[in-house]
Motif scaffolding. Structure first.
Motif, mmCIF file in Angstrom:
data_model
loop_
_atom_site.group_PDB
_atom_site.id
_atom_site.type_symbol
_atom_site.label_atom_id
_atom_site.label_comp_id
_atom_site.label_asym_id
_atom_site.label_seq_id
_atom_site.Cartn_x
_atom_site.Cartn_y
_atom_site.Cartn_z
ATOM 1 N N ILE A 191 -20.175 -8.769 5.439
ATOM 2 C CA ILE A 191 -20.106 -8.993 4.000
ATOM 3 C C ILE A 191 -19.406 -7.816 3.328
ATOM 4 O O ILE A 191 -19.701 -6.649 3.607
ATOM 5 N N PHE A 192 -18.493 -8.138 2.428
ATOM 6 C CA PHE A 192 -17.870 -7.130 1.569
ATOM 7 C C PHE A 192 -18.057 -7.574 0.126
ATOM 8 O O PHE A 192 -17.620 -8.655 -0.257
ATOM 9 N N ASN A 193 -18.726 -6.734 -0.653
ATOM 10 C CA ASN A 193 -19.103 -7.065 -2.024
ATOM 11 C C ASN A 193 -18.123 -6.428 -3.006
ATOM 12 O O ASN A 193 -18.117 -5.219 -3.181
ATOM 13 N N PHE A 194 -17.313 -7.270 -3.659
ATOM 14 C CA PHE A 194 -16.297 -6.786 -4.589
ATOM 15 C C PHE A 194 -16.760 -6.856 -6.045
ATOM 16 O O PHE A 194 -15.931 -6.853 -6.962
ATOM 17 N N SER A 195 -18.052 -6.877 -6.267
ATOM 18 C CA SER A 195 -18.591 -6.980 -7.627
ATOM 19 C C SER A 195 -18.172 -5.793 -8.483
ATOM 20 O O SER A 195 -18.136 -4.646 -8.026
ATOM 21 N N ALA A 196 -17.899 -6.083 -9.768
ATOM 22 C CA ALA A 196 -17.508 -5.023 -10.710
ATOM 23 C C ALA A 196 -18.699 -4.194 -11.154
ATOM 24 O O ALA A 196 -18.525 -3.119 -11.732
ATOM 25 N N GLY A 197 -19.897 -4.666 -10.941
ATOM 26 C CA GLY A 197 -21.080 -3.901 -11.290
ATOM 27 C C GLY A 197 -22.188 -4.791 -11.848
ATOM 28 O O GLY A 197 -21.896 -5.634 -12.690
ATOM 29 N N GLY A 202 -13.482 -20.322 -0.124
ATOM 30 C CA GLY A 202 -13.067 -19.784 1.168
ATOM 31 C C GLY A 202 -13.417 -18.316 1.317
ATOM 32 O O GLY A 202 -13.805 -17.862 2.398
ATOM 33 N N ALA A 203 -13.266 -17.565 0.238
ATOM 34 C CA ALA A 203 -13.622 -16.144 0.279
ATOM 35 C C ALA A 203 -15.103 -15.976 0.599
ATOM 36 O O ALA A 203 -15.482 -15.145 1.434
ATOM 37 N N GLN A 204 -15.934 -16.766 -0.066
ATOM 38 C CA GLN A 204 -17.386 -16.703 0.180
ATOM 39 C C GLN A 204 -17.682 -16.998 1.645
ATOM 40 O O GLN A 204 -18.487 -16.301 2.283
ATOM 41 N N GLU A 205 -17.042 -18.001 2.181
ATOM 42 C CA GLU A 205 -17.275 -18.388 3.578
ATOM 43 C C GLU A 205 -16.830 -17.287 4.540
ATOM 44 O O GLU A 205 -17.342 -17.198 5.661
ATOM 45 N N ASN A 206 -15.913 -16.448 4.102
ATOM 46 C CA ASN A 206 -15.428 -15.352 4.928
ATOM 47 C C ASN A 206 -16.114 -14.019 4.614
ATOM 48 O O ASN A 206 -15.660 -12.965 5.066
ATOM 49 N N VAL A 244 -6.651 5.768 -2.941
ATOM 50 C CA VAL A 244 -5.219 5.503 -3.063
ATOM 51 C C VAL A 244 -4.768 4.548 -1.960
ATOM 52 O O VAL A 244 -4.027 3.578 -2.197
ATOM 53 N N ALA A 245 -5.232 4.796 -0.742
ATOM 54 C CA ALA A 245 -4.852 3.948 0.391
ATOM 55 C C ALA A 245 -5.390 2.534 0.235
ATOM 56 O O ALA A 245 -4.691 1.551 0.546
ATOM 57 N N LYS A 246 -6.629 2.415 -0.240
ATOM 58 C CA LYS A 246 -7.229 1.088 -0.426
ATOM 59 C C LYS A 246 -6.460 0.281 -1.462
ATOM 60 O O LYS A 246 -6.120 -0.890 -1.240
ATOM 61 N N ALA A 247 -6.203 0.901 -2.623
ATOM 62 C CA ALA A 247 -5.499 0.189 -3.689
ATOM 63 C C ALA A 247 -4.089 -0.197 -3.254
ATOM 64 O O ALA A 247 -3.611 -1.303 -3.541
ATOM 65 N N LYS A 248 -3.412 0.701 -2.546
ATOM 66 C CA LYS A 248 -2.048 0.423 -2.097
ATOM 67 C C LYS A 248 -2.002 -0.791 -1.177
ATOM 68 O O LYS A 248 -1.076 -1.614 -1.254
ATOM 69 N N LEU A 249 -2.998 -0.902 -0.324
ATOM 70 C CA LEU A 249 -3.041 -2.016 0.617
ATOM 71 C C LEU A 249 -3.013 -3.353 -0.125
ATOM 72 O O LEU A 249 -2.249 -4.267 0.228
ATOM 73 N N GLN A 294 -8.811 -4.624 4.125
ATOM 74 C CA GLN A 294 -8.084 -5.260 5.224
ATOM 75 C C GLN A 294 -8.529 -6.714 5.393
ATOM 76 O O GLN A 294 -7.701 -7.609 5.591
ATOM 77 N N ALA A 295 -9.838 -6.943 5.259
ATOM 78 C CA ALA A 295 -10.352 -8.306 5.380
ATOM 79 C C ALA A 295 -9.886 -9.179 4.223
ATOM 80 O O ALA A 295 -9.545 -10.360 4.410
ATOM 81 N N LEU A 296 -9.860 -8.625 3.027
ATOM 82 C CA LEU A 296 -9.422 -9.386 1.856
ATOM 83 C C LEU A 296 -7.951 -9.767 1.977
ATOM 84 O O LEU A 296 -7.575 -10.919 1.743
ATOM 85 N N VAL A 297 -7.117 -8.816 2.333
ATOM 86 C CA VAL A 297 -5.682 -9.104 2.461
ATOM 87 C C VAL A 297 -5.438 -10.134 3.567
ATOM 88 O O VAL A 297 -4.612 -11.049 3.412
ATOM 89 N N ALA A 298 -6.160 -10.022 4.658
ATOM 90 C CA ALA A 298 -5.998 -11.001 5.741
ATOM 91 C C ALA A 298 -6.380 -12.400 5.260
ATOM 92 O O ALA A 298 -5.678 -13.385 5.570
ATOM 93 N N TYR A 299 -7.447 -12.496 4.497
ATOM 94 C CA TYR A 299 -7.849 -13.803 3.956
ATOM 95 C C TYR A 299 -6.806 -14.327 2.972
ATOM 96 O O TYR A 299 -6.438 -15.512 3.002
#
Length: 360
Positions: free
Chosen positions: A4-10, A313-317, A267-272, A345-350
């Motif tokens: 699980i990767f949680n992209f919640s804004a807060g 699909g994002a939720q399922e992944n 910086v690396a994360k955002a650039k990806l 990396q997982a988000l971009v792959a999806y």
């Protein structure tokens, strides 16, 4: 179970080591026989937690000795009232509107005195920070208020205007501790904790000492920064558990190498993610490249009829909380300090797989 990767804004993702340590200390903090949630806020145990939390924050941000650090309740929105109550002193204040949260700050502050909007990008849907040469700054203003990272629209300041001595008050809720900041350039820095520091319930205020004597006589004691500073943020019971978790986050951040080290990771994360968005016309980000946030990245599908399918699909992944703010729409990936690069990396792959499936 899917990672699980949680992209919640807060409220947002917290470092796993912090959660594990809090779990281990839940019933008995350091042999005290008490949970931090059960401690007297004036007892020696919690006082030691508070002292170390402040000391670590001062280290991380290199906070000068002539600044007070306050641990308050009410979140950043409460500060919309506390700022004018503490700083106006019969004068007017300047506000720049570069997103939904700075607009809200103007609306809330206007109840307490004269507020001048000196710059606004509302007509352009908050996609950039306007050139400082266009700002109508007032040399006699009590302060200039800015939001240095707009969580909704993903707009981030990269520098500051020259105010000729007028104190800058900055809402840094969604990017505090994500990049190095020269605290001495600001009169006040504040932010809600629930994005990059800890759980909801805590607001941190860093205020220069010479600004503590301007509060209106109508300011309630609990809202008075000087009173809170004189009482170690304990004119009332502070949000003790939120402070404790914030302290664990500060320790974790120091272990990562501090703010300078985590900034390189950010910086690396955002650039990806930005590099991929820019490589295709299937997704789009409307923010001016110079002002793209490293912490909150909004993006839109060219065909918005696919939004529901994308989120399903994002939720399922295992990619959670990607729906954009209701005032903006689209998608938003919030990638605070605790989000590992593997999440990007997982988000971009999806996103690539989704594009491949639905491209015409």
């Amino acid at each position: 179970m899917t990672q699980i990767f949680n992209f919640s804004a807060g409220p947002a993702v917290l470092p796993r080591p912090v959660l594990e340590r809090a779990q281990a200390e839940m019933l008995d903090w350091h042999g005290s026989g008490m949970s931090v949630m059960e401690m007297s806020h004036r007892g020696k145990e919690f006082m030691s937690i508070l002292a170390k939390t402040e000391a670590d924050l001062r280290t991380l941000m290199n906070i000068p000795s002539n600044y007070k650090v306050l641990f308050l309740q009410g979140g950043a929105i409460a500060e919309n009232a506390m700022i004018p109550l503490n700083l106006l002193g019969g004068k007017a204040a300047d506000y720049a509107v570069t997103g939904g949260w700075s607009k809200r700050s103007v609306e809330d502050a206007s109840a307490y005195g004269k507020i001048n909007v000196v710059a606004s990008t509302e007509a352009d849907k908050y996609t950039y920070v306007p050139d400082f040469s266009t700002w109508t700054l007032n040399k006699d203003a009590a302060y200039l208020h800015i939001c240095t990272n707009e969580t909704m629209s993903g707009v981030e300041f990269v520098d500051l205007p020259n105010t000729n001595g007028v104190p800058i008050v900055a809402d840094m809720s969604s990017h505090i501790l994500s990049r190095e900041v020269d605290v001495s350039q600001y009169g006040v820095i504040y932010g809600g904790a629930q994005k990059n520091i800890g759980p909801a319930g805590l607001c941190i205020v860093i205020v220069r000492e010479d600004l503590l004597d301007h509060a209106s006589s109508l300011t309630p004691a609990v809202f008075n920064w000087k009173t809170q500073a004189e009482n170690q943020s304990m004119i009332n019971t502070p949000p003790t558990y939120s402070i404790y978790i914030a302290g664990l986050v500060f320790e974790w951040l120091i272990e990562q190498g501090g703010v300078a080290a985590i900034e390189k990771v950010n910086v690396a994360k955002a650039k990806l993610l930005y590099d991929y968005i820019d490589s295709t016309d299937f997704y789009v980000n409307h923010v001016a490249v110079k002002n793209r946030s490293r912490m909150n990245i909004p993006f839109f599908l060219k065909d918005e009829s696919l939004n529901d399918a994308f989120l399903k699909g994002a939720q399922e992944n295992g990619l959670l909380q990607l729906k954009g703010h209701r005032a903006v729409g689209g998608m938003r990936a919030s990638i605070y300090n605790a989000m590992p690069i593997e999440g990007l990396q997982a988000l971009v792959a999806y996103m690539k797989a989704f594009e491949s499936k639905y491209s015409a």
